[in-house]
Design a protein around this motif. Structure first.
Motif, mmCIF file in Angstrom:
data_model
loop_
_atom_site.group_PDB
_atom_site.id
_atom_site.type_symbol
_atom_site.label_atom_id
_atom_site.label_comp_id
_atom_site.label_asym_id
_atom_site.label_seq_id
_atom_site.Cartn_x
_atom_site.Cartn_y
_atom_site.Cartn_z
ATOM 1 N N TYR A 66 1.157 -4.131 -9.775
ATOM 2 C CA TYR A 66 0.693 -4.851 -8.486
ATOM 3 C C TYR A 66 0.688 -4.044 -7.265
ATOM 4 C CZ TYR A 66 5.865 -4.241 -8.701
ATOM 5 O OH TYR A 66 7.137 -3.823 -8.808
ATOM 6 N N ASP A 67 0.247 -4.403 -6.071
ATOM 7 C CA ASP A 67 0.295 -3.886 -4.773
ATOM 8 C C ASP A 67 1.835 -3.926 -4.463
ATOM 9 O OD1 ASP A 67 -2.466 -3.339 -4.924
ATOM 10 O OD2 ASP A 67 -2.876 -4.980 -3.779
ATOM 11 N N ARG A 68 2.250 -2.666 -4.123
ATOM 12 C CA ARG A 68 3.668 -2.927 -3.783
ATOM 13 C C ARG A 68 3.911 -2.252 -2.419
ATOM 14 N NH1 ARG A 68 5.873 1.725 -8.139
ATOM 15 N NH2 ARG A 68 4.435 3.343 -7.518
ATOM 16 N N ALA A 69 4.949 -2.519 -1.564
ATOM 17 C CA ALA A 69 5.445 -2.100 -0.282
ATOM 18 C C ALA A 69 5.987 -0.549 -0.454
ATOM 19 C CB ALA A 69 6.505 -2.938 0.305
ATOM 20 N N ALA A 70 5.301 0.147 0.021
ATOM 21 C CA ALA A 70 5.762 1.634 -0.194
ATOM 22 C C ALA A 70 6.885 2.057 0.928
ATOM 23 C CB ALA A 70 4.366 2.721 0.287
ATOM 24 N N MET A 71 7.105 1.192 1.921
ATOM 25 C CA MET A 71 8.245 1.560 2.988
ATOM 26 C C MET A 71 9.097 0.133 2.986
ATOM 27 S SD MET A 71 7.880 4.420 4.222
ATOM 28 C CE MET A 71 6.821 5.901 4.463
ATOM 29 N N ASP A 72 10.423 0.173 3.460
ATOM 30 C CA ASP A 72 11.245 -0.859 4.067
ATOM 31 C C ASP A 72 10.378 -1.500 5.221
ATOM 32 O OD1 ASP A 72 12.660 -0.834 1.854
ATOM 33 O OD2 ASP A 72 14.344 0.272 3.204
ATOM 34 N N GLY A 73 10.184 -2.524 5.403
ATOM 35 C CA GLY A 73 9.719 -3.383 6.641
ATOM 36 C C GLY A 73 9.161 -4.829 6.472
ATOM 37 N N TRP A 74 8.004 -5.067 7.092
ATOM 38 C CA TRP A 74 7.271 -6.404 7.094
ATOM 39 C C TRP A 74 5.938 -6.382 6.555
ATOM 40 C CZ3 TRP A 74 10.533 -4.338 10.758
ATOM 41 C CH2 TRP A 74 11.690 -5.079 11.243
ATOM 42 N N ALA A 75 5.791 -7.266 5.466
ATOM 43 C CA ALA A 75 4.303 -7.152 5.044
ATOM 44 C C ALA A 75 3.654 -7.969 6.087
ATOM 45 C CB ALA A 75 4.268 -7.872 3.694
ATOM 46 N N VAL A 76 2.412 -7.660 6.333
ATOM 47 C CA VAL A 76 1.603 -8.266 7.371
ATOM 48 C C VAL A 76 0.116 -8.131 6.943
ATOM 49 C CG1 VAL A 76 3.380 -7.785 9.404
ATOM 50 C CG2 VAL A 76 1.422 -6.126 8.692
ATOM 51 N N ARG A 77 -0.795 -8.714 7.822
ATOM 52 C CA ARG A 77 -2.140 -8.810 7.859
ATOM 53 C C ARG A 77 -2.487 -7.720 9.064
ATOM 54 N NH1 ARG A 77 -5.918 -13.718 8.096
ATOM 55 N NH2 ARG A 77 -5.270 -13.526 10.403
ATOM 56 N N ALA A 78 -3.188 -6.665 8.594
ATOM 57 C CA ALA A 78 -3.368 -5.412 9.530
ATOM 58 C C ALA A 78 -4.022 -5.784 10.742
ATOM 59 C CB ALA A 78 -4.340 -4.412 8.778
ATOM 60 N N GLU A 79 -4.890 -6.886 10.827
ATOM 61 C CA GLU A 79 -5.641 -7.237 11.639
ATOM 62 C C GLU A 79 -4.925 -7.834 12.918
ATOM 63 O OE1 GLU A 79 -8.046 -11.212 11.082
ATOM 64 O OE2 GLU A 79 -7.876 -10.132 9.104
ATOM 65 N N ASP A 80 -3.667 -8.546 12.543
ATOM 66 C CA ASP A 80 -2.645 -9.189 13.322
ATOM 67 C C ASP A 80 -2.012 -7.932 14.173
ATOM 68 O OD1 ASP A 80 -3.747 -11.606 12.507
ATOM 69 O OD2 ASP A 80 -1.873 -11.561 11.176
ATOM 70 N N THR A 81 -2.088 -6.697 13.949
ATOM 71 C CA THR A 81 -1.347 -5.691 14.519
ATOM 72 C C THR A 81 -2.203 -4.796 15.430
ATOM 73 O OG1 THR A 81 -1.696 -4.066 12.733
ATOM 74 C CG2 THR A 81 0.165 -5.679 12.676
ATOM 75 N N PHE A 82 -3.540 -5.048 15.372
ATOM 76 C CA PHE A 82 -4.568 -4.303 16.374
ATOM 77 C C PHE A 82 -4.245 -4.266 17.573
ATOM 78 C CE2 PHE A 82 -8.097 -4.673 12.738
ATOM 79 C CZ PHE A 82 -7.283 -4.029 11.970
#
Length: 463
Positions: A59-75
């Motif tokens: 499965y796709d997995r988090a490589a860091m502790d943090g928050w899963a997001v949609r990248a476009e929402d952070t642009f």
């Protein structure tokens, strides 16, 4: 008596590359395999390719502790103008995840994740903990992330259909971990080739030698080297210098994959082994252009390769490394990797006879940076068990022989120094036991000068 020798010495000596080629041409892989648990497979030679049937990770997995997001929402997010997202999944002020791993991420949303956690549906990036600040259900993101950033994709480690291990390969702990990761519990490995080691010589005893007697050491040394190289060795009792006794001993052990004799391979009245092998089968080579080790003989009886090593201990070791080691790889289906080497600078000159490959024992020192000639510089071997040097065979070209050599000279000056051992005779076993390795002087050179950079072959370190 072989046509290649006389009582005065060898008429000619075959170069190392050609002699080894003849021996390996007479070898047949035994082809025997067995399946063993992964816990028992370390150091074994893999016999069959293993292909992964799964993706790792699956499965796709988090490589860091943090928050899963949609990248476009952070642009466009920055320290001065952070992106504002809404935390879903029940994360409180302390930042701990109170939601389920299946929480989906919609537009403008974020889900708290830990390293290795499955990426929630809808998310395509992870904002690191240090790049965001949570207050209640609100998350401020102080830097944009791109799609796939801080995410380990499905199959990133191993994809279904990828080869995990392939022969020939010595299995290492990391290989075993990878095999377990793709769901394997056992692995097919090559069975160790069987080797019978037969010491010969009427003067040999196991302990408490009288004048004129010698403690037998070659059988122990060669059998343990064979074990280290992946074989199952049988160390036989000493056989005296009697043609009938020698013929019986060799004939008894042709049920092994390889037969090795030590001693009795040169040109003296008691050197009967090559003639015994010739009467029972075939001698392929007798007399090799190496020092120490001229009296090596190679043959076969009943399709079983026979390696006839000299009685002088160092010559015996050199012959074993140069012939038995690659033979076991060919018979057992093992990797034929050369021994590891270490670059060093010679402190004293090493001399060699033109047309002969010389193995000069050296000790290594990481701290000694003093170079220069010293009294007693290392010269060509004089105690080889060979009555006369003869003339080298030219069946192998110098270019081919040089290409095979591990030793090369360059302009670099390694800090590690290599000092030739004071005792260089082929019968001085301590010179091998106290050495760190040897410098290989190719047939085209008459030696190496003090101060030259060379490769030291660590023959007793690797397989």
């Amino acid at each position: 008596m072989s046509e290649e020798r006389t009582h005065a010495g060898f008429k000619r000596r075959t170069r190392l590359a050609a002699a080894r080629e003849r021996l390996l041409a007479a070898a047949t892989p035994h082809g025997r395999t067995e399946s063993v648990p992964l816990s028992a497979a370390d150091g074994r030679a893999v016999a069959e390719a293993v292909t992964s049937s799964v993706d790792v990770p699956g499965y796709d997995r988090a490589a860091m502790d943090g928050w899963a997001v949609r990248a476009e929402d952070t642009f466009g997010a920055s320290d001065r103008s952070p992106a504002a997202l809404r935390i879903v999944g029940g994360v409180g002020d302390d930042g701990n995840d109170g939601g389920e791993s299946g929480d989906a991420v919609g537009p403008g949303e974020a889900v708290r994740v830990d390293t290795g956690a499955e990426l929630p549906p809808g998310a395509d990036a992870v904002v690191r903990s240090e790049d965001g600040e949570a207050r209640g259900d609100d998350l401020s993101v102080f830097g944009a992330v791109a799609a796939g950033e801080n995410v380990g994709e499905r199959g990133e480690d191993v994809a279904a259909g990828d080869a995990v291990v392939e022969p020939p390969h010595w299995l290492r702990p990391s290989d075993l971990g990878l095999l377990k990761a793709v769901g394997e519990t056992e692995v097919a490995v090559a069975e160790p080739p069987t080797v019978a080691v037969i010491p010969t010589g009427e003067e040999l005893v196991q302990a408490d030698p009288s004048p004129g007697e010698v403690i037998e050491t070659n059988g122990l040394t060669v059998s343990r080297l064979a074990e280290r190289w992946g074989a199952a060795a049988t160390h036989r009792d000493v056989v005296t210098d009697d043609a009938d006794a020698l013929a019986a001993a060799v004939g008894r052990d042709t049920d092994h994959d390889v037969v090795v004799t030590t001693g009795g391979s040169s040109v003296g009245d008691r050197d009967l082994v090559p003639d015994v092998v010739a009467d029972a089968g075939e001698v392929l080579v007798h007399g090799v252009a190496i020092k120490p080790g001229h009296p090596v003989a190679l043959g076969r009886v009943d399709d079983t390769p026979v390696v006839m090593l000299p009685g002088y201990p160092v010559a015996c070791i050199v012959g074993a490394v140069q012939f038995l080691r690659p033979l076991l790889a060919a018979v057992g289906g093992f990797p034929a990797d050369p021994p590891p080497t270490r670059r060093a600078t010679l402190t004293r000159k090493v001399r060699s006879e033109p047309g002969v490959r010389t193995f000069a024992r050296v000790t290594l020192d990481d701290s000694d940076d003093e170079l220069g000639d010293e009294p007693g510089e290392s010269g060509a071997e004089t105690e080889d068990g060979d009555a006369a040097p003869g003339s080298p065979d030219t069946t192998a070209t110098p270019a081919a022989a040089d290409a095979e050599s591990a030793t090369t000279a360059t302009t670099e000056t390694p800090a590690v120094t290599a000092t030739p051992t004071r005792s260089s005779g082929a019968g001085v076993l301590s010179s091998a036991a106290r050495a760190d390795g040897w410098v290989v002087v190719p047939e085209s050179r008459e030696g190496f000068d003090a101060g030259e950079p060379v490769d030291v072959e660590l023959w007793e370190v690797g397989r």
